[in-house]
Scaffold this motif. Structure first.
Motif, PDB file in Angstrom:
ATOM      1  N   ASN A  90       5.069 -40.044  20.688  1.00  0.00           N
ATOM      2  CA  ASN A  90       3.816 -39.580  20.099  1.00  0.00           C
ATOM      3  C   ASN A  90       4.095 -38.192  19.530  1.00  0.00           C
ATOM      4  O   ASN A  90       3.999 -37.186  20.235  1.00  0.00           O
ATOM      5  CB  ASN A  90       2.721 -39.546  21.163  1.00  0.00           C
ATOM      6  CG  ASN A  90       1.359 -39.186  20.597  1.00  0.00           C
ATOM      7  OD1 ASN A  90       1.257 -38.417  19.642  1.00  0.00           O
ATOM      8  ND2 ASN A  90       0.307 -39.732  21.183  1.00  0.00           N
ATOM      9  N   GLU A  91       4.466 -38.157  18.272  1.00  0.00           N
ATOM     10  CA  GLU A  91       4.965 -36.921  17.682  1.00  0.00           C
ATOM     11  C   GLU A  91       3.904 -35.825  17.658  1.00  0.00           C
ATOM     12  O   GLU A  91       4.218 -34.643  17.867  1.00  0.00           O
ATOM     13  CB  GLU A  91       5.486 -37.192  16.271  1.00  0.00           C
ATOM     14  CG  GLU A  91       6.700 -38.126  16.251  1.00  0.00           C
ATOM     15  CD  GLU A  91       7.298 -38.287  14.865  1.00  0.00           C
ATOM     16  OE1 GLU A  91       7.023 -37.423  13.999  1.00  0.00           O
ATOM     17  OE2 GLU A  91       8.035 -39.263  14.646  1.00  0.00           O
ATOM     18  N   GLY A  92       2.656 -36.195  17.415  1.00  0.00           N
ATOM     19  CA  GLY A  92       1.595 -35.199  17.402  1.00  0.00           C
ATOM     20  C   GLY A  92       1.399 -34.558  18.760  1.00  0.00           C
ATOM     21  O   GLY A  92       1.254 -33.332  18.873  1.00  0.00           O
ATOM     22  N   LEU A  93       1.409 -35.383  19.801  1.00  0.00           N
ATOM     23  CA  LEU A  93       1.240 -34.868  21.158  1.00  0.00           C
ATOM     24  C   LEU A  93       2.433 -34.004  21.562  1.00  0.00           C
ATOM     25  O   LEU A  93       2.270 -32.938  22.163  1.00  0.00           O
ATOM     26  CB  LEU A  93       1.072 -36.031  22.133  1.00  0.00           C
ATOM     27  CG  LEU A  93       0.831 -35.687  23.600  1.00  0.00           C
ATOM     28  CD1 LEU A  93      -0.427 -34.844  23.759  1.00  0.00           C
ATOM     29  CD2 LEU A  93       0.726 -36.968  24.431  1.00  0.00           C
ATOM     30  N   ALA A  94       3.643 -34.475  21.230  1.00  0.00           N
ATOM     31  CA  ALA A  94       4.839 -33.692  21.554  1.00  0.00           C
ATOM     32  C   ALA A  94       4.820 -32.347  20.838  1.00  0.00           C
ATOM     33  O   ALA A  94       5.141 -31.299  21.428  1.00  0.00           O
ATOM     34  CB  ALA A  94       6.089 -34.473  21.168  1.00  0.00           C
TER      35      ALA A  94
END
Length: 329
Positions: free
Chosen positions: A288-292
Motif C-alpha cells: 500500500n504505497e500511500g500508507l507506506a
C-alpha cells in the motif's frame, strides 16, 4: 535431551514469568493477551524442557488442520527464549518440535518470525534452524519504523501539518476513552477501506484492563473532543502504534501529526524504535504505497516481518548438515 509438551492452564504463571524474563518476549505472548481470543483459535502452545525439567523455550502456537501456526492470532511469533539459548541448543529445540509434530500428525509449521526490533538481545537462532530445516520464506511484510535515537527529518508536508495543529491550540494527553477513539477508527476504516478494526472496543477495553502499563491511548483534543488518537503497545525498547486514526476535523487540523510528534520526541524519546506496523496486503505481495509513504513522511524506514513454512516430517537437524535432510519414514 529436550522435549516438547503442550501448555496447560496450570502452566500460566510459569509461562508468563519466562516471557517477562526472556530476551525477546513481549507482553503479547503472555497468557492474558493470547487467551482473549481463545474462542477463535485452537491453542497448541508448547513448552520445551531439558533433561532436568527446566524450561528452555516457549512457542506460542495454534493449530489449523495439519498445520501449526505461531500464532494464528498474532502478527508475529516464534520461539521465546532466555539468555542461555544458543545456536546448537536451538537445533535441538527444533528437533523436539518436529518430533512432537510427528506424534500429533502435524505436517507443516507456519512460523512467523519475531522482527529483530523486538529483541532485547540478539535472538535469531531460530532463523538459522529454519534454514537448516529447509524452510521456505513464504511471506514478507513491510513495516515502517523510526530510529528514536537518530530520527530522520519529517517531510515538509508533515511539518506543515504539525504547525497547523500547534496554531489550532490542540492538546495531547493520555485518555481512557477507548470507545470515543474506536468510533473515530471505525468511521475512518469504513470510509477508506470498508473494513473493521481487528479488535472491538470491548476487546480493547479488556486488554487495557489486563495490561494498563503496556496498552495506552493518546489523543489530540479540542474542547475535550478527541480529534485523533493512537493506541500504543509498549514492548520495552520498541513502541508499536497498534491503531492510529483521525476524524475529518482532525485531518484538517493536523491532530494526528501532533500526537506522533509528542510520542516520538517526548513521551517515548528514551526508547529505541517506534514501529508503525505493516503497510502490505495480499500476504505481503502488495505494498500500500500511500500508507507506506505516509509513515515514511514521519521519518520512518522499512523493517520486515517474515513468515516461513517448513515440513515438520524432516529428520534430525541437530546432527545433520542441511544437505543431508530428508523426510522421515
Amino acid at each position: 535431551m529436550i522435549v516438547a509438551r503442550r501448555f496447560t492452564p496450570d502452566d500460566a504463571s510459569q509461562w508468563n514469568r519466562f516471557v517477562q524474563q526472556s530476551r525477546n518476549g513481549t507482553f503479547l505472548f503472555e497468557r492474558g493477551y493470547m487467551d482473549y481470543h481463545a474462542d477463535r483459535f485452537i491453542d497448541h502452545s508448547l513448552m520445551f524442557e531439558d533433561e532436568d525439567g527446566a524450561v528452555v523455550a516457549l512457542l506460542p502456537a495454534s493449530r489449523s488442520g495439519v498445520s501449526l501456526v505461531t500464532h494464528g492470532g498474532l502478527t508475529y511469533g516464534g520461539f521465546v527464549t532466555d539468555m542461555r539459548m544458543g545456536a546448537a541448543r536451538m537445533l535441538e529445540v527444533f528437533d523436539a518440535l518436529f518430533s512432537h509434530c510427528r506424534d500429533e500428525k502435524i505436517d507443516m509449521l507456519r512460523y512467523k518470525a519475531m522482527p529483530r526490533i523486538y529483541h532485547r538481545q540478539p535472538a535469531e537462532e531460530d532463523l538459522y534452524a529454519l534454514f537448516r530445516a529447509g524452510a521456505l520464506r513464504v511471506r514478507v511484510d513491510a513495516s515502517a519504523t523510526i530510529a528514536l535515537h537518530a530520527p530522520l527529518a519529517w517531510s515538509k508536508g508533515r511539518k506543515h501539518s504539525l504547525g497547523k495543529a500547534r496554531k489550532s491550540g490542540l492538546d495531547v494527553f493520555e485518555s481512557e476513552d477507548v470507545v470515543q477513539f474506536h468510533n473515530i477508527l471505525q468511521a475512518r476504516l469504513d470510509q477508506r477501506y470498508d473494513a473493521r478494526p481487528t479488535h472491538s472496543a470491548e476487546e480493547l477495553t479488556l486488554l487495557r484492563s489486563r495490561f494498563p502499563g503496556q496498552i495506552r491511548l493518546f489523543g489530540s483534543f479540542r474542547d475535550n473532543r478527541m480529534l485523533a488518537g493512537v493506541i500504543t503497545y509498549d514492548c520495552g525498547q520498541t513502541i508499536h502504534a497498534q491503531y492510529m486514526a483521525s476524524s475529518e476535523e482532525g485531518r484538517d487540523t493536523g491532530a494526528l501529526d501532533l500526537i506522533v510528534h509528542e510520542l516520538t520526541t517526548s513521551i517515548f524519546s528514551d526508547r529505541t524504535w517506534f514501529d508503525f506496523g505493516i503497510s502490505t496486503e495480499d500476504q505481503g505481495r502488495k505494498l500500500n504505497e500511500g500508507l507506506a509513504r505516509q509513515k515514511e513522511m514521519f521519518g520512518a524506514r522499512t523493517t520486515v516481518y517474515e513468515t516461513y513454512e517448513v515440513d515438520t516430517t524432516v529428520s534430525s537437524i541437530a546432527k545433520a548438515g542441511s544437505s543431508d535432510l530428508a523426510p522421515s519414514n
